[in-house]
Write an enzyme that holds these catalytic residues in place. Structure first.
Site, PDB file in Angstrom:
ATOM      1  CG  ASP A   1      -3.212  -4.181  -1.958  1.00  0.00           C
ATOM      2  OD1 ASP A   1      -4.214  -4.134  -2.682  1.00  0.00           O
ATOM      3  OD2 ASP A   1      -3.192  -4.807  -0.894  1.00  0.00           O
TER       4      ASP A   1
ATOM      5  CG  ASP B   1      -1.884  -1.106   1.297  1.00  0.00           C
ATOM      6  OD1 ASP B   1      -2.295  -1.580   0.226  1.00  0.00           O
ATOM      7  OD2 ASP B   1      -2.245  -1.525   2.406  1.00  0.00           O
TER       8      ASP B   1
ATOM      9  NE  ARG C   1     -10.407  -3.183  -4.078  1.00  0.00           N
ATOM     10  CZ  ARG C   1      -9.498  -4.059  -3.671  1.00  0.00           C
ATOM     11  NH1 ARG C   1      -8.399  -3.643  -3.060  1.00  0.00           N
ATOM     12  NH2 ARG C   1      -9.672  -5.356  -3.867  1.00  0.00           N
TER      13      ARG C   1
ATOM     14  CG  ASP D   1      -6.194  -0.162   1.189  1.00  0.00           C
ATOM     15  OD1 ASP D   1      -6.800   0.533   0.353  1.00  0.00           O
ATOM     16  OD2 ASP D   1      -5.729  -1.293   0.942  1.00  0.00           O
TER      17      ASP D   1
END
Length: 516
Positions: free
Chosen positions: A351, A328, A408, A355
């Site tokens: 990724d 991330d 997302r 997040d």
């Protein structure tokens, strides 16, 4: 000759007393071994092929480069101490170094030399997580003196007397010392364990960068609104300037308030690097950034279902470009709270770009430009994580530019209310906001342009609830697929909506780096 000692009830107990490394015995010495008696008694081994050899003087060698190998000594009651040894990797291989607070041969902290870099790692269940790293040069065939100091949650790694890496971690509080190799052969000598910290070098609690901040510093611009309102970051603490990986990683791991001015693009080795509480990490100008690694804002993953007292909190990340993260770019986890992620440019990671998960809450993500990336932002990582996430994951997303990020944007589980307002969505070919698994999302005042499914609560898995109001849909955008009722964010904080028809112009002019 060698000396092995440890403290029992505050008194030093010594076995096989003889000459101590570098002179007479010190009151702070817990253990020493220079292998001069030709014996490795007191060391328990796991993996590899260990033996006493002569390398100038007698030393302890591990010759197998085909496995992980560990040799442990000392007692499991040792808590705060430093372990030091001379280490020389022999031939090609992954890494070699020293370990501290070893619970077993698969649970410990370690400082290793790997390919010219010093890495501070937490090994849990045999899996190594890099906590900090610094380029130190050298290579196979070179003797290096490594020292790993562990005091409370503060971990500091020294190479040849200089403090080069720092981190904060609470996984292991006590344990033995060790000599470790990973798919490498190595020679070890002059092992010592002391209750006093190594020297020279700054204390583990003081910022390590010595370069002064730029003229005028790099104070945070503006103030957080939404759920992260009141976040102050490093305000009240010192300001430091960093332009190397070692300086950056040392600074984000330093306990206490600190404003960290990032100058230029800093390349981190692959991995996620922990940010401690009360930090402002601010890019100077429009060219500051991070590449290669990412920031982890949160404690190590565990199954606890109540927020720990030491949860990471009060962190600001502003005006930085993130590229090519190995995992991330920014990960917020384990009940972290009061986190503000603002005016950054994020793209081309592995990724997630941002997040937020595992019970984290009171987070604002604002004025960021995300692009050239598929899996943009998760809020809640797993349908089965309700024990940690229910009643938390309260996050505000406003004035972000989701630029051709297919999905997302964010994908949400459990959180309520999740407030998504005044963002510009452009060419998101899968979904904009996906509100799933009992989550409650208010999506208002946004501008959707060529977005296939702008808002949905039936995207995949268990459904959530969403309310979409006062949004603009242009081009080939679909229509919202929403149902249910959602808590009003106005019950938590005040806010003023921009005219959604003006959001595209407002956001494209103001989102990203260099636009504070």
């Amino acid at each position: 000759m060698r000396k092995i000692g440890w403290l029992v009830g505050g008194a030093a107990v010594t076995v096989l007393a003889s000459a101590v490394i570098g002179g007479p015995a010190r009151a702070d010495a817990l253990f020493t071994d220079d292998f001069d008696d030709g014996s490795a008694d007191g060391w328990s081994r796991n993996g590899g092929a260990w033996s006493i050899v002569t390398d100038g003087t007698p030393a302890y060698q591990q010759t197998s480069a085909g496995t992980n190998a560990r040799a442990l000594a000392g007692t499991t009651t040792w808590t705060d101490y430093s372990v030091r040894a001379r280490v020389k990797q022999v031939g090609a291989g992954t890494s070699a170094g020293v370990a501290a607070r070893a619970q077993s041969t698969s649970q410990y902290y370690t400082l290793v030399i790997a390919g010219g870099a010093a890495q501070l790692q937490r090994v849990s269940g045999g899996t190594a997580t890099t906590l900090a790293t610094a380029v130190v040069g050298g290579g196979a065939g070179t003797w290096r003196t490594l020292a790993l100091d562990v005091r409370g949650s503060a971990l500091t790694g020294y190479v040849d007397g200089a403090a080069v890496v720092r981190a904060a971690d609470t996984t292991f509080t006590r344990g033995r010392i060790g000599l470790v190799t990973s798919y490498a052969a190595a020679v070890f000598d002059d092992v010592a364990v002391d209750t006093a910290a190594p020297g020279p070098g700054p204390s583990p609690t003081s910022p390590s960068p010595t370069t002064p901040p730029p003229p005028g510093g790099c104070a945070v611009t503006g103030a957080a609104t939404g759920f992260a309102a009141g976040t102050t970051g490093g305000a009240g603490g010192p300001t430091v300037q960093v332009d190397t990986a070692a300086e950056l990683l040392s600074s984000i791991a330093t306990p206490g308030p600190l404003t960290i001015c990032v100058v230029g693009t800093i390349t981190l080795p692959a991995g996620m690097y922990d940010v401690t509480s009360d930090k402002s990490i601010v890019g100077v100008g429009a060219t500051a950034g991070i590449t290669g690694g990412g920031f982890n804002i949160g404690l190590p993953v565990s199954d606890v279902t109540s927020p720990p007292a030491d949860a990471v909190h009060n962190v600001i990340v502003q005006n930085l470009t993130f590229r090519n993260a190995s995992d991330d770019s920014i990960n917020v986890q384990m009940y972290s709270h009061h986190v503000w992620i603002d005016h950054n440019d994020l793209a081309q990671g592995y990724d997630g770009l941002i997040d937020i998960k595992r019970g984290s809450s009171l987070v604002t993500v604002s004025w960021n430009h995300t692009h050239h990336h598929t899996k943009n932002m998760l809020l809640g990582h797993d349908d089965a994580n309700g024990a940690q996430d229910t009643g938390r994951l309260k996050v505000t997303y406003h004035h972000n530019w989701f630029d051709a990020t297919p999905q997302r944007n964010p994908r949400v589980r459990f959180g309520e209310p999740v407030h998504v307002y005044n963002n510009y969505y452009f060419y998101n070919t899968d979904t904009g906001v996906a509100c799933q698994n009992t989550a409650g999302c208010l999506v208002e005042g946004n501008y959707f342009e060529d977005v296939e499914e702008p808002v949905t609560n039936t995207y995949a898995g268990p459904s959530g609830r969403c309310v979409a109001r006062n949004n603009v849909f242009v081009g080939e955008s679909g229509t919202p697929d929403c149902s249910g009722t959602v808590q009003e964010p106005s019950g938590y904080y005040g806010y003023t909506l921009d005219d959604p028809n003006q959001v595209k112009a407002i956001v494209t002019a103001g989102a990203g780096v260099g636009r504070l």
